[in-house]
Design a protein around this motif. Structure first.
Motif, short mmCIF file in Angstrom:
data_model
loop_
_atom_site.label_atom_id
_atom_site.label_comp_id
_atom_site.label_asym_id
_atom_site.label_seq_id
_atom_site.Cartn_x
_atom_site.Cartn_y
_atom_site.Cartn_z
N HIS A 270 -4.86 0.06 0.76
CA HIS A 270 -6.10 -0.13 1.81
C HIS A 270 -6.99 0.73 1.83
CE1 HIS A 270 -2.34 -1.60 4.15
NE2 HIS A 270 -3.02 -2.63 4.09
N CYS B 26 0.83 -1.31 0.01
CA CYS B 26 0.13 -0.05 0.18
C CYS B 26 0.84 1.29 -0.10
CB CYS B 26 -0.89 -0.24 1.22
SG CYS B 26 -1.86 1.51 1.50
N CYS C 284 0.44 3.59 3.51
CA CYS C 284 1.09 3.21 4.84
C CYS C 284 2.43 2.51 4.57
CB CYS C 284 0.20 2.73 5.71
SG CYS C 284 -0.40 1.13 5.08
N CYS D 290 -6.44 4.06 3.92
CA CYS D 290 -5.59 4.63 3.40
C CYS D 290 -6.09 5.51 2.50
CB CYS D 290 -4.36 3.77 3.24
SG CYS D 290 -3.80 3.03 4.58
#
Ligand SMILES: [Zn+2]
Length: 109
Positions: free
Chosen positions: A68, A37, A40, A71
């Protein structure tokens, strides 16, 4: 935020514009392998419902990333302009890659 919750679903994707003028399409996906991702720097695990972010570049070309859901909602969506909901059927990867073959001025709206 606006009327959108920032989370694409089975029926709806989201489309917005980056500051650079590239289209960003947010599509619900299920991870078929482990992804990284960009929000993050953690892993999106196999089987996770997540958000595929497909960019269709202003000058042509397309590329995608796996985020995500949270996110994408918290980091990416606030940076996008002109966000709108689009039917998920209009945002298949094949269609978006085809769309990316043309610079933005020559695309259908
Ligand atoms: Zn993340």
């Amino acid at each position: 935020m606006s009327e959108f919750d920032g989370l694409p679903s089975v029926r709806w994707s989201l489309r917005g514009l980056t500051e650079e003028g590239d289209e960003a399409w947010l599509i619900r996906g299920i991870a078929r392998k482990r992804y990284h991702c960009p929000g993050c720097h953690g892993d999106v695990e196999i089987g996770d419902e997540h958000t595929v972010v497909q960019y269709v570049r202003r000058l042509g070309g397309s590329d995608h990333h796996h985020w995500h859901r949270r996110c994408a909602e918290e980091i990416l969506v606030p940076e996008l302009g002109r966000l709108r909901r689009v039917p998920a059927g209009d945002s298949s990867q094949t269609k978006l890659e085809r769309r990316g073959r043309y610079p933005s001025g020559r695309r259908r709206r």
